[in-house]
Structures are given as C-alpha cells and as structure tokens.
Design an enzyme around this catalytic site. Structure first.
Site, short mmCIF file in Angstrom:
data_model
loop_
_atom_site.label_atom_id
_atom_site.label_comp_id
_atom_site.label_asym_id
_atom_site.label_seq_id
_atom_site.Cartn_x
_atom_site.Cartn_y
_atom_site.Cartn_z
N LYS A 21 -30.38 -8.07 -19.47
CA LYS A 21 -29.59 -6.71 -18.81
C LYS A 21 -28.49 -6.45 -19.55
CE LYS A 21 -30.44 -5.79 -13.94
NZ LYS A 21 -29.98 -6.25 -12.50
O1 G3P Z 1 -29.75 -5.67 -9.14
C1 G3P Z 1 -29.26 -4.32 -9.31
C2 G3P Z 1 -29.28 -3.56 -7.79
O2 G3P Z 1 -30.57 -3.60 -7.26
C3 G3P Z 1 -28.19 -3.86 -7.16
O3 G3P Z 1 -28.45 -3.33 -5.61
O4 G3P Z 1 -27.99 -2.97 -3.29
O5 G3P Z 1 -26.44 -4.09 -4.99
O6 G3P Z 1 -26.75 -1.55 -4.75
P1 G3P Z 1 -27.29 -3.12 -4.74
#
Ligand code: G3P
Length: 214
Positions: free
Chosen positions: A83
């Site tokens: 990533k």
């Molecule tokens: O891992 C990437 C993403 O899904 C992060 O989500 O909930 O931290 O905005 P969030």
C-alpha cells in the site's frame, strides 16, 4: 463484489475466514499499531490465514525509501499487496513497483483525478476512503460513482477498493455503484447478515412448528 476485512486483528480475521466470506485483508499503520506485534510477523500470519490479497502499507514518504520498504514487504508472502499513499512521491514509487512487478494498492484516495492517475500508471487497486469524505460533508459515494465511470470509459483495469466503509448501507451503495471490492471493519462485516425481521420470523416459525409436535 469481493469482501475484504479492514483489520490486522488475528481473531477477527480467523472469525471472518471461518465464514468463508473474506476474500482479502487491508491493513494500515493505525490498524497494525493497535495489535502490538512486529509488523512483518503479523502480516505474515495474516497471509497464512487468508490466501487472497493482503495489503500492507509503507511508512516512508520519499520515493526511494518507499521502494525499499515495498520490496521488503513484497518478500513477506506471495499474496502481499504493497500500500502506497497517493502523494507525488507515492506515485513515483508506484511506477517503479509496477516496473518491478510489485502489486500496489494506492491508498488515501479522495478524488477521481487521483484515481485516474494511479490507474494510468498501473496500480492493482485504488482505495477511495468514502466514510472520511462523508465525515467532512462531502459525498463519498458520488466520488465512487465518478471513479467507476472514468475507469469504465477507458477500460482501466485497476480494481476499485471501496474503503473507510462505516455501515452496511455503505457496502450496499458501493455494490450498486460497482466497486470491485468493499473493505470493512469486522463490526460492519458482522452486521451484513443481520435483520431483526429475520430473527423474529425464525422465532415465530419455530414456535409454530413446536405446536405441531405436542
Ligand atoms: O484502511 C483504510 C480505511 O478503510 C480506513 O477507514 O474508518 O479509518 O476511515 P477509516
């Protein structure tokens, strides 16, 4: 649409795997930090549980340092996806990774122009963060629609990995728009099959059936 779990928690990953519904895993430095285990050891364990793509993120912010981390991560297992953040240095590192055959998930994507650029270069996945756009009063799903349209217009092969999904409705909306993958926290995954009318209906069926047995 494929389902990925957005977690580095081994118990959650094992529980999801038991259901046979987890096609892959996404992690990020925040999720890894919560688990208190060596990064590569943890990612290696995840790759043993889930044979599908497992995203592991670099923490460097300069091209050559990112590339070094990417090469190291790619050695952990065959199903690792590196990533990289969608910043100019990340885009430069993406080009090098593509040339070297390292599969990349471009993360922290918030607008269609970013998604177009990473697909032109050859990212395997692009991760628009939909919930975080909603958090600041934007419409994440509109951005997802625009990315889908652009990729379809040009036959771009990068998979759209809808990320930062906060609830089952997000998953359904992403499916309607045509995201290739939805990655979600375990709490969201766990709710996908839930409906109170299913539980009430089953309870009534069983109660009525029981009456016929006496
Ligand atoms: O891992 C990437 C993403 O899904 C992060 O989500 O909930 O931290 O905005 P969030």
């Amino acid at each position: 649409m494929k389902f990925y779990l957005d977690t580095a928690n081994l118990d959650q990953i094992r529980a999801g795997a038991e259901l046979g519904l987890v096609d892959g895993i996404t992690t990020n430095p925040s999720l890894i930090a919560k688990e208190g285990m060596d990064f590569k050891t943890l990612v290696g364990k995840i790759c043993e549980i889930i044979p599908g793509p497992v995203s592991a993120e670099v923490v460097a912010t300069e091209r050559d340092a990112m590339l070094k981390e990417a090469r190291e991560l790619a050695k952990v297992a065959d199903n690792i996806i590196v990533k990289l953040p969608t910043i100019p240095e990340g885009v430069k590192a993406l080009k090098r990774c593509v040339d070297e055959g390292i599969k990349v998930n471009m993360t922290l994507c918030f607008q269609p122009s970013q998604a177009l650029i990473v697909a032109k270069i050859g990212a395997t996945f692009c991760s628009p963060f939909l919930g975080r756009l909603d958090d600041i009063g934007h419409d994440g799903m509109t951005v997802l629609e625009e990315i889908r349209l652009i990729y379809d217009n040009f036959g771009l092969q990068t998979k759209i990995l809808a990320a930062s999904l906060r609830h089952p409705l997000h998953v359904v909306q992403a499916a309607k728009i045509g995201a290739d993958i939805a990655t979600m926290p375990y709490a969201v995954f766990d709710k996908l099959l839930d409906h109170p009318l299913t539980d009430i209906g089953l309870e009534r069926f069983l109660a009525d059936w029981k009456k016929t047995q006496s």
